[in-house]
Design an enzyme around this catalytic site. Sequence first.
Site, PDB file in Angstrom:
ATOM      1  CE  LYS A  74      -3.693  -2.564   2.404  1.00  0.00           C
ATOM      2  NZ  LYS A  74      -4.684  -1.842   3.175  1.00  0.00           N
ATOM      3  N   GLY A 135      -0.503  -0.500  14.971  1.00  0.00           N
ATOM      4  CA  GLY A 135      -0.497  -0.415  13.395  1.00  0.00           C
ATOM      5  C   GLY A 135      -0.532   0.330  12.910  1.00  0.00           C
TER       6      GLY A 135
END
Length: 262
Positions: A74, A135
Amino acid sequence: MPSSPTAAARLAYMIGHPIAHTAMPAGVNTWAHDSGTDAIMAPVDVAPEALSDFIAALRSIANCDGAVVTAPHKVAMAEMVDDLTPAARLVGAANVVIRAPDGRLTGDNTDGAGFVAALREAGADPVGQRALLFGCGGAGASIAAALVAAGVARLELVDPDAAKATTLAEALGRSVQRVAVPESVEAHDLVINATAIGLDGTSAVHPLTGLRPSATVGDVVTKPPVTPFLRQAEALGARIQPGSAMALAQIPLVLRLFGWSK
């Protein structure tokens, strides 16, 4: 209406490494079959060193409308496309790439919108909630931005890369703070794993010490369907949101971006 893809079908890819755990291709292809839409999403396992080759090929496939992107691509994808939407630019990650007829690629990010949509659908509106997010990679950053936009009262970020978490917190505003791994999650209404921990079926990002039964615990990992992290939460009586819920909630968004639905 075609009951299966024809040679004139519109094409999109789902890319990641690994890819077998992803839920979106099955959901998109079921929608295409049920709606009679001549389109197909193909899962493709692309190693990081092959990503630039994939992007070059993507530009040249005339019947392709783009790709959905999962870990670990990503952030790299956001750096390789021609343009980014504001949502992707804010978090520096693209989980959707839209291909224009001339081959130009635009990166977007629907992870956060999908996660929040799934929360609301399950009756866990994040407005006023105190959230803890593990995260700060592509999915985590997008979820963090969406939670702030949705009106959480406070958001705490945990990431092994302290600089990454701090940068994200500063970008999102005063209600967001980087913290060390807490011993207890008792103070949180919403606890989210946005890492790949749990994909092995045995690991959990946190023991959820102090979790209240009124809390909601979410995960972005889609396989196993209920991760060890979520099993812990269930055992403590909390509401859980599996990774598949976020993936499936993004399908309407992705279909519109590809021009496959209105």
